[in-house]
Design a protein around this motif. Structure first.
Motif, PDB file in Angstrom:
ATOM      1  N   ASP A   1     -49.058  37.118  59.836  1.00 15.21           N
ATOM      2  CA  ASP A   1     -48.806  36.814  61.244  1.00 15.21           C
ATOM      3  C   ASP A   1     -49.549  37.830  62.103  1.00 15.21           C
ATOM      4  OD1 ASP A   1     -47.538  35.291  63.223  1.00 15.21           O
ATOM      5  OD2 ASP A   1     -45.824  36.637  63.340  1.00 15.21           O
TER       6      ASP A   1
ATOM      7  N   THR B   1     -51.042  32.951  60.658  1.00 13.59           N
ATOM      8  CA  THR B   1     -50.483  32.393  61.888  1.00 13.59           C
ATOM      9  C   THR B   1     -50.845  33.335  63.041  1.00 13.59           C
ATOM     10  OG1 THR B   1     -48.366  33.452  61.357  1.00 13.59           O
ATOM     11  CG2 THR B   1     -48.555  31.103  60.887  1.00 13.59           C
TER      12      THR B   1
ATOM     13  N   ASN C   1     -50.617  33.629  67.570  1.00 10.54           N
ATOM     14  CA  ASN C   1     -50.021  33.070  68.788  1.00 10.54           C
ATOM     15  C   ASN C   1     -50.718  33.744  69.970  1.00 10.54           C
ATOM     16  OD1 ASN C   1     -48.635  35.531  69.429  1.00 10.54           O
ATOM     17  ND2 ASN C   1     -47.018  34.994  67.978  1.00 10.54           N
TER      18      ASN C   1
ATOM     19  N   LYS D   1     -51.091  24.553  66.657  1.00  5.10           N
ATOM     20  CA  LYS D   1     -49.708  25.002  66.855  1.00  5.10           C
ATOM     21  C   LYS D   1     -49.218  24.553  68.230  1.00  5.10           C
ATOM     22  CE  LYS D   1     -47.363  29.334  65.671  1.00  5.10           C
ATOM     23  NZ  LYS D   1     -47.581  30.785  65.554  1.00  5.10           N
TER      24      LYS D   1
ATOM     25  N   PHE E   1     -37.988  31.055  64.212  1.00  2.00           N
ATOM     26  CA  PHE E   1     -38.215  32.495  64.454  1.00  2.00           C
ATOM     27  C   PHE E   1     -36.948  33.270  64.095  1.00  2.00           C
ATOM     28  CE2 PHE E   1     -41.808  32.804  67.867  1.00  2.00           C
ATOM     29  CZ  PHE E   1     -42.601  31.943  67.122  1.00  2.00           C
TER      30      PHE E   1
ATOM     31  N   ARG F   1     -36.182  36.831  66.012  1.00  2.00           N
ATOM     32  CA  ARG F   1     -35.784  36.714  67.424  1.00  2.00           C
ATOM     33  C   ARG F   1     -34.356  36.200  67.556  1.00  2.00           C
ATOM     34  NH1 ARG F   1     -41.205  35.134  70.931  1.00  2.00           N
ATOM     35  NH2 ARG F   1     -42.583  36.464  69.705  1.00  2.00           N
TER      36      ARG F   1
ATOM     37  N   ALA G   1     -40.739  32.372  60.295  1.00  2.00           N
ATOM     38  CA  ALA G   1     -41.566  33.250  61.137  1.00  2.00           C
ATOM     39  C   ALA G   1     -40.694  34.307  61.793  1.00  2.00           C
ATOM     40  CB  ALA G   1     -42.274  32.419  62.202  1.00  2.00           C
ATOM     41  N   SER G   2     -41.369  35.241  62.488  1.00  2.00           N
ATOM     42  CA  SER G   2     -40.666  36.359  63.121  1.00  2.00           C
ATOM     43  C   SER G   2     -39.893  37.141  62.061  1.00  2.00           C
ATOM     44  CB  SER G   2     -39.748  35.831  64.237  1.00  2.00           C
ATOM     45  OG  SER G   2     -39.153  36.867  64.951  1.00  2.00           O
TER      46      SER G   2
ATOM     47  N   ARG H   1     -39.225  40.407  60.109  1.00  2.00           N
ATOM     48  CA  ARG H   1     -39.382  41.805  60.535  1.00  2.00           C
ATOM     49  C   ARG H   1     -39.376  42.794  59.378  1.00  2.00           C
ATOM     50  NH1 ARG H   1     -37.249  41.277  65.833  1.00  2.00           N
ATOM     51  NH2 ARG H   1     -38.481  39.588  66.742  1.00  2.00           N
TER      52      ARG H   1
ATOM     53  N   THR I   1     -44.264  33.907  57.036  1.00  2.00           N
ATOM     54  CA  THR I   1     -45.362  34.570  57.735  1.00  2.00           C
ATOM     55  C   THR I   1     -44.842  35.888  58.290  1.00  2.00           C
ATOM     56  OG1 THR I   1     -47.187  34.362  59.286  1.00  2.00           O
ATOM     57  CG2 THR I   1     -45.069  33.466  60.046  1.00  2.00           C
TER      58      THR I   1
HETATM   59  O1  G3P Z   1     -45.945  33.953  65.104  1.00  2.00           O
HETATM   60  C1  G3P Z   1     -44.736  33.973  65.712  1.00  2.00           C
HETATM   61  C2  G3P Z   1     -43.670  34.929  65.240  1.00  2.00           C
HETATM   62  O2  G3P Z   1     -43.800  35.267  63.899  1.00  2.00           O
HETATM   63  C3  G3P Z   1     -43.377  36.030  66.183  1.00  2.00           C
HETATM   64  O3  G3P Z   1     -42.763  37.133  65.620  1.00  2.00           O
HETATM   65  O4  G3P Z   1     -41.986  39.476  65.682  1.00  2.00           O
HETATM   66  O5  G3P Z   1     -42.975  38.441  67.751  1.00  2.00           O
HETATM   67  O6  G3P Z   1     -40.729  37.754  66.950  1.00  2.00           O
HETATM   68  P1  G3P Z   1     -42.079  38.267  66.567  1.00  2.00           P
END
Ligand code: G3P
Length: 218
Positions: free
Chosen positions: A6, A26, A28, A87, A133, A136, A167-168, A170, A187
């Motif tokens: 990511d 991935t 963004n 996406k 996510f 988050r 995703a997201s 940590r 990711t």
């Molecule tokens: O690609 C989107 C996602 O993985 C964002 O992660 O850590 O910004 O919440 P984060």
């Protein structure tokens, strides 16, 4: 399970790819901005550079929020390279765009997913990937990993082909919990991938093996 990284950082992508375990990338708009990539032409060139590193699955996110703009931008992104997955955010027009691209055979990733209901819509529209996510959700005291479990059950109930892309992520516990549940893809940033390598007993065990070998071999 597929491993995506990511990030839009080319060095990090190369490092993960060199490990031999990377299945995709991935990105963004925030990650692209973090690399200082601005302007449509530079953004396209950067996506192409990412595609040149990895074998497949490079998620590129649209900025437009209306259906017409989303379709136009999505087609431009898809033209960059066959490895591109367009996406789209989980919005009404995002779902319509996913459905349209599904019928045209263009792969999509439905992003910003925070509920099982949103994941059902993404699957019904035919998204190749759905991106819940989890970090988050944890940030707002909801259980992100539990959402992956819920979506897994629902997708298996109906044989939905959409792949769950956790995703997201940590930290390694997130990743391992998602793997236990049976997510299709994770990711995460390079650090989380590299953290999977580590255990103090691995380090001390290797040091002892080498020391014992040296004692008798010099
Ligand atoms: O690609 C989107 C996602 O993985 C964002 O992660 O850590 O910004 O919440 P984060």
């Amino acid at each position: 399970m597929k491993f995506f990284i990511d990030t839009a950082n080319l060095n990090d992508i190369k490092e993960a790819y060199d490990l031999g375990i990377l299945d995709g990338v991935t990105t963004n708009p925030s990650l692209m901005a973090k690399e200082g990539i601005t302007g449509a032409e530079n953004i396209r060139a950067h996506y192409k550079a990412i595609c040149n590193i990895v074998d497949n699955n490079v998620s590129a996110e649209v900025i437009s929020t209306d259906l017409e703009g989303m379709l136009k931008e999505g087609r431009e992104l898809a033209k960059i390279d066959p490895k591109i997955v367009v996406k789209y955010p989980m919005t009404k027009d995002g779902v319509k765009a996913i459905k349209r691209f599904t019928t045209e055979g263009i792969r999509t990733n439905c992003t910003l997913v925070f509920t099982a209901g949103q994941a059902i819509l993404a699957a019904k529209a035919g998204a190749a990937y759905v991106s819940p996510f989890i970090g988050r959700l944890d940030d707002i005291s909801q259980d992100g990993v539990e959402l992956i479990a819920q979506i897994r059950i629902i997708y298996d109930n109906y044989g939905f082909k959409t792949e769950i892309l956790a995703a997201s992520i940590r930290h390694t516990i997130h990743l391992i919990k998602c793997a236990e549940i049976g997510t299709d893809v994770v990711t995460c940033p390079l650090k989380v991938i590299m953290d999977l390598l580590n255990h103090p007993l691995t380090d001390s065990g290797l040091a002892k093996f080498l020391a014992d070998h040296k004692k008798v071999n010099g």
